[in-house]
Design a protein around this motif. Structure first.
Motif, PDB file in Angstrom:
ATOM      1  N   ALA A 111      35.096  37.394  35.820  1.00 14.98           N
ATOM      2  CA  ALA A 111      36.534  37.638  35.932  1.00 14.98           C
ATOM      3  C   ALA A 111      37.186  36.729  36.976  1.00 14.98           C
ATOM      4  O   ALA A 111      38.234  36.119  36.722  1.00 14.98           O
ATOM      5  CB  ALA A 111      36.799  39.103  36.277  1.00 14.98           C
ATOM      6  N   THR A 112      36.564  36.622  38.136  1.00 15.74           N
ATOM      7  CA  THR A 112      37.150  35.805  39.200  1.00 15.74           C
ATOM      8  C   THR A 112      36.861  34.323  39.011  1.00 15.74           C
ATOM      9  O   THR A 112      37.462  33.494  39.710  1.00 15.74           O
ATOM     10  CB  THR A 112      36.621  36.252  40.570  1.00 15.74           C
ATOM     11  OG1 THR A 112      35.182  36.193  40.569  1.00 15.74           O
ATOM     12  CG2 THR A 112      37.058  37.676  40.869  1.00 15.74           C
TER      13      THR A 112
ATOM     14  N   PHE B 249      42.435  31.359  38.687  1.00 11.30           N
ATOM     15  CA  PHE B 249      42.478  32.783  39.030  1.00 11.30           C
ATOM     16  C   PHE B 249      43.316  33.017  40.282  1.00 11.30           C
ATOM     17  O   PHE B 249      44.191  33.888  40.315  1.00 11.30           O
ATOM     18  CB  PHE B 249      41.058  33.314  39.230  1.00 11.30           C
ATOM     19  CG  PHE B 249      41.013  34.663  39.896  1.00 11.30           C
ATOM     20  CD1 PHE B 249      41.415  35.798  39.218  1.00 11.30           C
ATOM     21  CD2 PHE B 249      40.583  34.793  41.217  1.00 11.30           C
ATOM     22  CE1 PHE B 249      41.390  37.039  39.828  1.00 11.30           C
ATOM     23  CE2 PHE B 249      40.546  36.027  41.828  1.00 11.30           C
ATOM     24  CZ  PHE B 249      40.952  37.152  41.139  1.00 11.30           C
TER      25      PHE B 249
ATOM     26  N   TRP C 131      46.233  37.019  32.728  1.00 13.25           N
ATOM     27  CA  TRP C 131      44.815  36.788  33.043  1.00 13.25           C
ATOM     28  C   TRP C 131      43.928  37.832  32.377  1.00 13.25           C
ATOM     29  O   TRP C 131      42.809  37.537  31.952  1.00 13.25           O
ATOM     30  CB  TRP C 131      44.669  36.801  34.565  1.00 13.25           C
ATOM     31  CG  TRP C 131      43.296  36.937  35.107  1.00 13.25           C
ATOM     32  CD1 TRP C 131      42.276  36.026  35.056  1.00 13.25           C
ATOM     33  CD2 TRP C 131      42.775  38.053  35.847  1.00 13.25           C
ATOM     34  NE1 TRP C 131      41.169  36.497  35.703  1.00 13.25           N
ATOM     35  CE2 TRP C 131      41.451  37.750  36.198  1.00 13.25           C
ATOM     36  CE3 TRP C 131      43.312  39.279  36.240  1.00 13.25           C
ATOM     37  CZ2 TRP C 131      40.642  38.623  36.927  1.00 13.25           C
ATOM     38  CZ3 TRP C 131      42.519  40.144  36.964  1.00 13.25           C
ATOM     39  CH2 TRP C 131      41.198  39.814  37.303  1.00 13.25           C
ATOM     40  N   LEU C 132      44.425  39.049  32.232  1.00 11.07           N
ATOM     41  CA  LEU C 132      43.631  40.121  31.634  1.00 11.07           C
ATOM     42  C   LEU C 132      43.342  39.888  30.147  1.00 11.07           C
ATOM     43  O   LEU C 132      42.446  40.528  29.593  1.00 11.07           O
ATOM     44  CB  LEU C 132      44.359  41.464  31.786  1.00 11.07           C
ATOM     45  CG  LEU C 132      44.430  42.051  33.199  1.00 11.07           C
ATOM     46  CD1 LEU C 132      45.288  43.309  33.211  1.00 11.07           C
ATOM     47  CD2 LEU C 132      43.037  42.360  33.720  1.00 11.07           C
TER      48      LEU C 132
ATOM     49  N   ALA D 179      38.035  42.907  35.364  1.00 12.27           N
ATOM     50  CA  ALA D 179      39.359  42.374  35.672  1.00 12.27           C
ATOM     51  C   ALA D 179      40.384  43.494  35.828  1.00 12.27           C
ATOM     52  O   ALA D 179      41.235  43.456  36.724  1.00 12.27           O
ATOM     53  CB  ALA D 179      39.786  41.413  34.569  1.00 12.27           C
TER      54      ALA D 179
END
Length: 276
Positions: A60-61, A66, A228-229, A246
């Motif tokens: 996720a990161t 990000f 981003w999700l 996330a």
């Protein structure tokens, strides 16, 4: 006389526990899924006991840009909240304290704007932003979120200002303060619950908003965390482990803000709704 009271308490507490479990279970499942391996996430049988892994958080990161998304989200959210508070303080003071022609009409407009579904205005907002060459701009998002948060902020702060005895302000004026000084020294310190409640509302609204940023900001470096999700997809479908990781990260700032403001939030919402 004690039995009915005891039965009532048991019923109320039991109902509260059941409702709490219903509302908290999705949060628990999101957090637990973020720590499961892919095989445990996709199994048909639910897994409640497992060895936690942080690979989904790394995925996720590790998405490109990000930290740009994080910075954009904080910039847009905080900017919209501060701007809404600044304008709403002046507007709510004028509505609560001053008598002018069109005051009731202004209140009606504020109520209508608060109840209006902003999704139906997306096309209009997009066309205006396009004509003004304001697409792919964080400033445009700040202005849009500011307008979305403003009606509720004005309505709530108006109730708090109206609840402050006017005699306190008049005493400050008699003592030599100007109207601005009287507001800052007498009224403003008493608005803390309302400021907390409206700040939390504006923060959650701007932090979670998805439709406007999806339409207005197509450039990757101008996007925010809600976009981003949506990026965790593979050739085999959604990467649910990374999506849940996330989502867990996405909720942390809201939880922190709520914990910091929660002492004032409940009183702020209720008082601002009934006073005035």
């Amino acid at each position: 006389m004690r039995r009915p009271g005891l039965a009532r308490r048991i019923w109320l507490n039991g109902t509260a526990l059941v409702l709490s479990a219903v509302f908290l279970f999705p949060v628990y499942w999101m957090l637990s899924t973020s720590f499961k391996s892919n095989s445990q996430v996709l199994t048909r049988d639910p897994v409640f006991f497992f060895a936690p892994t942080f690979e989904h958080y790394s995925t996720a990161t590790g998405v490109e840009l990000f930290w740009t998304y994080v910075a954009n989200s904080f910039l847009v959210t905080i900017g919209a909240v501060l701007l809404a508070l600044a304008v709403a303080l002046a507007a709510s003071y004028a509505i609560a304290r001053l008598r002018f022609r069109g005051r009731r009409g202004m209140l009606l407009v504020v109520m209508m704007a608060q109840m209006a579904p902003w999704e139906i205005l997306i096309i209009v907002v997009y066309l205006n932003a396009r004509d003004l060459s304001a697409l792919n701009s964080l400033g445009t998002l700040v202005l849009v979120y500011f307008v979305m948060a403003l009606p509720f902020t004005i309505w709530t702060l108006r109730g708090f200002i109206a609840a402050v005895p006017q005699e306190l302000e008049e005493s400050a004026l008699i003592d030599g303060c100007g109207r601005g000084q009287a507001f800052l020294r007498v009224i403003f310190p008493l608005l803390a619950p309302g400021l907390m409640a409206t700040s939390l509302f504006g923060f959650i609204m701007a932090w979670n908003e998805y439709a406007m940023v999806l339409v207005l900001n197509k450039a990757p470096d101008k996007a925010t965390l809600p976009l981003w999700l949506t990026q965790f997809q593979t050739n085999f479908g959604n990467d649910w482990g990374a999506t849940m990781a996330a989502s867990s990260l996405f909720t942390i700032p809201v939880l922190i803000v709520f914990v910091l403001l929660q002492r004032r939030v409940t009183g702020g919402f209720t008082a601002g709704a009934v006073k005035g």
